[in-house]
Motif scaffolding. Structure first.
Motif, short mmCIF file in Angstrom:
data_model
loop_
_atom_site.label_atom_id
_atom_site.label_comp_id
_atom_site.label_asym_id
_atom_site.label_seq_id
_atom_site.Cartn_x
_atom_site.Cartn_y
_atom_site.Cartn_z
N VAL C 359 0.84 -1.20 0.00
CA VAL C 359 0.00 0.00 0.00
C VAL C 359 0.87 1.24 0.00
CG1 VAL C 359 -1.61 1.37 1.38
CG2 VAL C 359 -2.01 -1.08 1.05
N ARG C 360 1.90 1.25 0.83
CA ARG C 360 2.77 2.42 0.87
C ARG C 360 3.49 2.61 -0.48
NH1 ARG C 360 3.13 5.23 5.20
NH2 ARG C 360 5.08 6.23 4.55
N GLY C 361 3.85 1.53 -1.11
CA GLY C 361 4.50 1.65 -2.42
C GLY C 361 3.57 2.27 -3.45
N MET C 362 2.31 1.84 -3.45
CA MET C 362 1.37 2.42 -4.41
C MET C 362 1.06 3.87 -4.05
SD MET C 362 1.09 0.30 -6.74
CE MET C 362 0.00 1.39 -7.67
N ALA C 363 1.01 4.16 -2.75
CA ALA C 363 0.80 5.55 -2.33
C ALA C 363 1.98 6.40 -2.78
CB ALA C 363 0.63 5.62 -0.81
N PHE C 364 3.17 5.84 -2.66
CA PHE C 364 4.34 6.56 -3.16
C PHE C 364 4.15 6.89 -4.64
CE2 PHE C 364 8.31 6.27 -5.57
CZ PHE C 364 8.97 7.37 -5.06
N THR C 365 3.79 5.89 -5.40
CA THR C 365 3.63 6.09 -6.84
C THR C 365 2.63 7.20 -7.12
OG1 THR C 365 4.13 3.77 -7.22
CG2 THR C 365 3.05 4.94 -9.01
N GLU C 366 1.50 7.15 -6.49
CA GLU C 366 0.47 8.15 -6.79
C GLU C 366 0.87 9.53 -6.28
OE1 GLU C 366 -3.61 6.98 -6.52
OE2 GLU C 366 -3.18 5.27 -7.82
N ASN C 367 1.44 9.57 -5.09
CA ASN C 367 1.84 10.86 -4.53
C ASN C 367 2.99 11.48 -5.33
OD1 ASN C 367 0.15 11.35 -2.16
ND2 ASN C 367 1.06 9.46 -1.37
N VAL C 368 3.89 10.65 -5.76
CA VAL C 368 5.07 11.18 -6.45
C VAL C 368 4.68 11.71 -7.83
CG1 VAL C 368 6.10 9.23 -7.72
CG2 VAL C 368 7.55 10.74 -6.38
N ILE C 369 3.77 11.03 -8.47
CA ILE C 369 3.31 11.51 -9.77
C ILE C 369 2.49 12.81 -9.59
CG2 ILE C 369 1.82 10.98 -11.77
CD1 ILE C 369 4.54 9.47 -11.75
N ALA C 370 1.68 12.84 -8.55
CA ALA C 370 0.92 14.07 -8.26
C ALA C 370 1.88 15.21 -7.96
CB ALA C 370 -0.02 13.83 -7.08
N SER C 371 2.85 14.96 -7.16
CA SER C 371 3.82 16.01 -6.83
C SER C 371 4.55 16.48 -8.08
CB SER C 371 4.82 15.50 -5.79
OG SER C 371 5.86 16.43 -5.62
N GLY C 372 4.86 15.54 -8.93
CA GLY C 372 5.57 15.91 -10.17
C GLY C 372 4.77 16.90 -11.01
N LYS C 373 3.46 16.83 -10.89
CA LYS C 373 2.60 17.72 -11.69
C LYS C 373 2.25 19.01 -10.95
CE LYS C 373 0.51 14.00 -14.33
NZ LYS C 373 -0.51 12.95 -14.24
N SER C 374 2.61 19.06 -9.68
CA SER C 374 2.18 20.18 -8.85
C SER C 374 3.21 21.31 -8.85
CB SER C 374 1.97 19.68 -7.42
OG SER C 374 1.79 20.75 -6.54
N ASP C 375 2.72 22.54 -8.70
CA ASP C 375 3.61 23.69 -8.54
C ASP C 375 3.96 23.93 -7.08
OD1 ASP C 375 3.63 24.23 -11.20
OD2 ASP C 375 1.94 25.64 -11.11
N GLN C 376 3.23 23.26 -6.25
CA GLN C 376 3.44 23.38 -4.80
C GLN C 376 4.67 22.56 -4.43
OE1 GLN C 376 -0.21 22.21 -2.80
NE2 GLN C 376 1.02 21.51 -1.05
N LYS C 377 5.45 23.07 -3.51
CA LYS C 377 6.68 22.32 -3.21
C LYS C 377 6.39 20.97 -2.55
CE LYS C 377 10.57 24.31 -1.71
NZ LYS C 377 11.42 24.88 -0.66
N TRP C 378 5.75 21.02 -1.42
CA TRP C 378 5.58 19.77 -0.68
C TRP C 378 4.19 19.17 -0.87
CZ3 TRP C 378 9.82 17.57 0.85
CH2 TRP C 378 10.94 18.37 1.15
N THR C 379 4.16 17.91 -1.18
CA THR C 379 2.92 17.15 -1.27
C THR C 379 2.87 16.20 -0.07
OG1 THR C 379 2.88 17.22 -3.68
CG2 THR C 379 1.68 15.42 -2.64
N PRO C 380 1.79 16.27 0.70
CA PRO C 380 1.72 15.33 1.83
C PRO C 380 1.59 13.90 1.31
CG PRO C 380 -0.20 16.81 1.79
CD PRO C 380 0.63 17.16 0.61
N PHE C 381 2.18 13.00 2.03
CA PHE C 381 2.11 11.58 1.64
C PHE C 381 0.79 11.03 2.13
CE2 PHE C 381 2.95 7.06 1.82
CZ PHE C 381 3.77 6.85 0.74
N THR C 382 -0.17 10.98 1.22
CA THR C 382 -1.50 10.51 1.62
C THR C 382 -1.77 9.12 1.10
OG1 THR C 382 -2.39 11.62 -0.31
CG2 THR C 382 -2.51 12.81 1.77
N ILE C 383 -2.52 8.40 1.87
CA ILE C 383 -2.89 7.03 1.49
C ILE C 383 -4.41 6.96 1.34
CG2 ILE C 383 -2.89 4.59 2.17
CD1 ILE C 383 -0.32 5.02 3.62
#
Lengths: 383, 383, 383, 383
Positions: C359-383
């Motif tokens: 679950v954490r691995g998939m959350a990483f994947t989704e959060n990291v891709i979201a962060s990559g698209k975001s202009d905001q610096k920090w994206t919280p690691f959400t599950i």
């Protein structure tokens, strides 16, 4: 012919001043003739005497040094002034020396602020004097080879740059223990707005731009004060964007307990990559997509003129940090002498960091600290 | 106070002479004041002028140097003479210099023959002058650390010593191609009875005895001339017996194509072992039977006074071959100065190779060549 | 007693399926009894026959496999099902297998999406069956040792984590060249929303959390598609924040031309740091602020029970990737068997990645891709 | 099709037997069907049961195994017998197995004495059965690559070979501490006339001849018993002469405290050299006189068919000792199967050590021990 060298800062107990003097001696291109080694007159004098200087050329301040030396006959007067003081005493003496007709070697980072750096750049460009900023790591033969290899195009277009400078010496609150090096480097009044980023981050930044031949255009920084009570950053990591579209990562930290000073750079192009690290400074590892990795070595007959010019001993006899530093001093001397003799310096001689690198280094410092405080992901690299 | 240094040999184009001069400069303990750089008068003069010497102290021969310098006032006269000529011109100038009251630094191997070496030893011991033989590798901080570690007894009684010095530069008949270094080193009239064994075998031998603290008592050698047409050995391997009952192996070759100069020593005791190699000169790998191997590093706070005394830069900034060489020069200077000042030199200063090592080195050369020709397995190590 | 093993996916020509089978064989804890190796019936059959299976247990689909095996007598029926299909065929068969009472080994990343992962977690937690996610690198003895060392507190509070996974194999548009591995891994329909981040970024993420014992709470990602025409990210770098206040950097790329698969993790605490990399998988380098660095080795008598339990050969005989993989399989088997025998598994057996890591691995994947698209610096690691 | 495998020796607690079984399993070419695991009947039975064998094929002695298996129908009968007993129980079971029509895998050294080895060679050559001697190190892909590189002539004529096998595990009198491995290996009644030379010296010897493609013709050995009370040699160094005029050095020791099992071979030709060591088993360092050294890697697309055939995972995922061992088993299986199918085995399959290597290994042991006792320098390598 030796160039007459003077020194500002670097009195007894200083670390980097002694390094500059060894670097200047190794290739016998300089003769130390004068100095203003300390703001403490007794220490200044004792330092100068220990270095074998005539007392009348041991000065109490950099202003006195510049003023008095200027009055000496041209063939006696100092020709190159090395400035090895803490960061807050870089700009004024450098400016004064340059404006009074002296060539200057300045320890990095160039100044206390970007504004100073930009002003100093104008001073250098408007005068006719030479200027060297001692980003030591670009003096290593295999770092020069790395740059030449990238430049040759053999790796293809550059896509990725990783650079890191891990140290561990500030893992504890050393500035609370009467440690001279720790004290000024963590003091905003002496170091400027940045700690680790200014001290070693700028080295990493310079190394990345030097080897890749690229310029950073945007950055995104995570800047931390890890050790409690510390006033300046002791850790940071920075995402980078370069002018050709490549991306990169810069990591610099002083709280990686157990790490020495293993600055390392990796650059990848379409066809291959390279890797250099200070712990194995005489090797350049070149990796290819379709053939075995290669280990290029200092002194190898296959190396470029840039590497060979900066090599003193046969392959296998390691050259180190002091020799890298000496390469800056030697190339600077060859360039200054060429000027004195009205000759064109060789490209290999001109390959030392100068005022442009200094301005970019200070811009890095200011941009990276700004980015560290920003909620916005990307901060444009502005000068 | 700098010691006044003179040099015999080392004119333009020479390799080791330049290395000696850099080594002497690094720590600012010497000032080059005179020289007899070549047997070719024009070259001798040009060399001296290029080094910034006064013409009246550039001499046409070592005899002239010694004679004329002796006539100078004591506070002007050369104090230390470095002899960096090929092996067949070691003994005479060294003897003459010592007999005339000069301290001597001599490149290895000490002499052309063991007989000369033994005579030179008498000269040194009967005069009051200091003598240094430049077995460079013992100048590395981590080699010194290795010796101290063995001496501390932490490894237990020493049982096995491996030492090797692989080079590849004489893999072809280079002496047929007008290569200065190759020519004299493969010429029995200039090198003596041994090629590789004298040139690098003696270094390996010295390193093994220095680090282990043991003395070779017997040896069994396989000595080869591999490249057709060569007159002296370019390869050899030697089984060793030491005075405490330990055994060892020494390998020295100049035909290991592709090898640089990675001299390496390994010493094993009852409880652990150590490994040092020039390619990673600032690391000493210490291995234990019952716990993880350790990497001791130049500049580490845990190193001995012998290592620390011979270190200039913080841990992680590599020191190399020239710094190792400089350590010999600096320790020699500190020892000579202590004598001039009537002080007792520190043990760390006295840790440089001298006439005893020189005699043993020449005995190694003669014994190893004799063993190479013998059908008998073990040849006693005779002096 | 061997566990009866079935496999879904991994037909002829597949890479990871063969690896799973070797891993399962090494310690003789499994017997392959059935499989649904391919969606192509002919290939499925040929694969099964080549593996020596009885034809009646070679199935045409995972559904058939589960259905038919369920009907077999309990002492004949498959016990553990390995699922080694591309990512988009992970969730359904895993869910079905678990719901029908089979233990499951699943290749990473766990699912196609985080939503699936969370649902699968529920399935695992509500059933009574064991589940293993094959994050191979946590199977290496020295990775386990690293985790235990951090856990012991000897490094002090953790402050910094660097993890990297550089590959070069996707430096060109390989998916245009009929390369099976490249094709599905760069296909959003088969891989999911992420390329490099899902394929190797999740490994790096898992390794960082496993070794440090920390959890990522925020991230800031630079995600790139470097090779023209590619549909998913092939490069990325991520700034990390952990739950104890530590920071970190994760770098994963498939366009570092010349790099193999040298996944590497470094963790620094207040007193020391550690470094492990796959290229030297049997060494764990431990660095200290105040004493020499140490090299801990697979098989060393001083290693923890977690390392020793996962080691087969005496120190110095390297164990590699297949053995690391086998450790997952063996520990899973020991755990499953303990369950069958009503025993409590040992802590060393339970040390394999499971649904939580998935679950954490998939959350990483989704959060990291979201962060990559975001202009905001920090994206919280959400599950 | 799997070959039916039987095992003699290798009962519970044995080290090498377990290694053989893993090696046989990795590539799924064998099925263990019977065994005579111990001379202790209870242990033999328990071992067999733990391995999942039918009780009626767990035998009390190797004689029983061979006799009973022979009576089984051909399609049920064991096909390959692995013999993993101590050295003194190699010859008899191997001979009996071969004479009764079974293929044999035998742990090294081949026999207890050279005489036995020569007799066994006759048995192998007169029967039609395959024979493999498990000199593991020749199973590594990069060792195979090294051999092919030498064979290609790219290094030029070979001039020098260095091989070493340093261990530290017998640094103390372990055989006095009820250590099974130490006990039989230091017992002349079980090991034969040699300790270290037979146990690891033969590995080094085999590796040197395998990679260089040369044959030793003369040797000169220094053989030592270092640890007090030990009955067989635990240390030795040997000067070598090869049939093409090259020379070499072999070092094997079990008292190098702190060393693991870092067997290493270096071979130098006229144009370059190569270096392989077990600690970095997936790299082959190739050095050239006139260009950068190269690092050839397991899995590299540029490697020979011999390396690729013996590689399972993509470059960068290390394969280790068990995979090297498995390569022997797999190639043996492919060869045996080719025979069963009346096909010609591929050259890559036939590249496993056999009876010729076994005889030379035993000749090495006897010659080296004889040389160790001789006062004569060179002992001819006689068989």
């Amino acid at each position: 012919m030796k160039l007459r060298l003077g020194m500002i800062g670097g009195g007894q107990g200083a670390f980097i001043g002694a390094v500059h003097r060894i670097a200047a001696r190794i290739d016998d291109q300089y003769e130390l003739v004068c100095g203003a080694f300390s703001s403490d007159p007794a220490k200044a004098k004792a330092s100068g005497i220990a270095l074998g200087l005539n007392e009348d050329r041991i000065y109490g301040s950099y202003k006195e040094l510049i003023e008095k030396e200027k009055q000496l006959p041209e063939d006696e007067r100092v020709q190159v002034i090395s400035i090895v003081t803490p960061n807050h005493v870089h700009f004024e003496p450098a400016k004064l020396a340059l404006e009074n007709g002296f060539n200057v070697v300045l320890d990095k980072p160039m100044t206390f602020s970007l504004a100073e750096a930009k002003e100093l750049k104008k001073v250098v460009e408007s005068g006719g004097k030479q200027f060297c900023l001692t980003h030591t790591y670009t003096g290593y033969p295999m770092v020069k080879e790395a740059k030449q290899l990238v430049k040759s195009g053999k790796l293809g277009k550059i896509r990725k740059v990783y650079v890191e400078y891990p140290q561990g010496w500030l893992s504890t609150f050393l500035e609370g223990e009467d440690n001279k090096q720790a004290s000024w480097r963590t003091d905003p009044g002496k170091s400027g707005i940045a700690g680790a980023m200014g001290d070693i981050g700028t080295h990493a930044f310079n190394l990345a731009e030097y080897v890749s031949g690229l310029s950073v255009t945007q950055l995104c920084a995570d800047i931390n004060i890890v050790v409690e009570g510390r006033k300046l950053d002791d850790d940071g990591a920075v995402l980078l964007k370069f002018d050709n579209g490549a991306s990169g990562v810069l990591m610099a930290t002083q709280i990686a307990a157990g790490e020495e000073n293993n600055v390392k750079v990796r650059v990848y192009g379409e066809k291959g990559g390279l890797e250099w690290q200070q712990v194995d400074a005489n090797s350049l590892v070149v990796k290819w997509s379709d053939k075995p990795a290669e280990i290029w070595r200092t002194g190898g007959g296959y190396t470029s003129s840039f590497a060979q010019h900066n090599t003193r001993t046969p392959s296998g006899h390691p050259e180190g940090y002091l020799e890298a530093f000496a390469n800056l001093y030697r190339n600077f001397a060859l360039t200054v002498k060429a000027g004195l003799e009205g000759k064109q310096p060789e490209p290999e001689w001109l390959d030392f960091p100068g005022v442009e690198e200094g301005v970019r280094g200070m811009a890095f410092t200011e941009n990276v600290i700004a980015s560290g405080k920003s909620d916005q992901k990307w901060t444009p690299f502005t000068i």
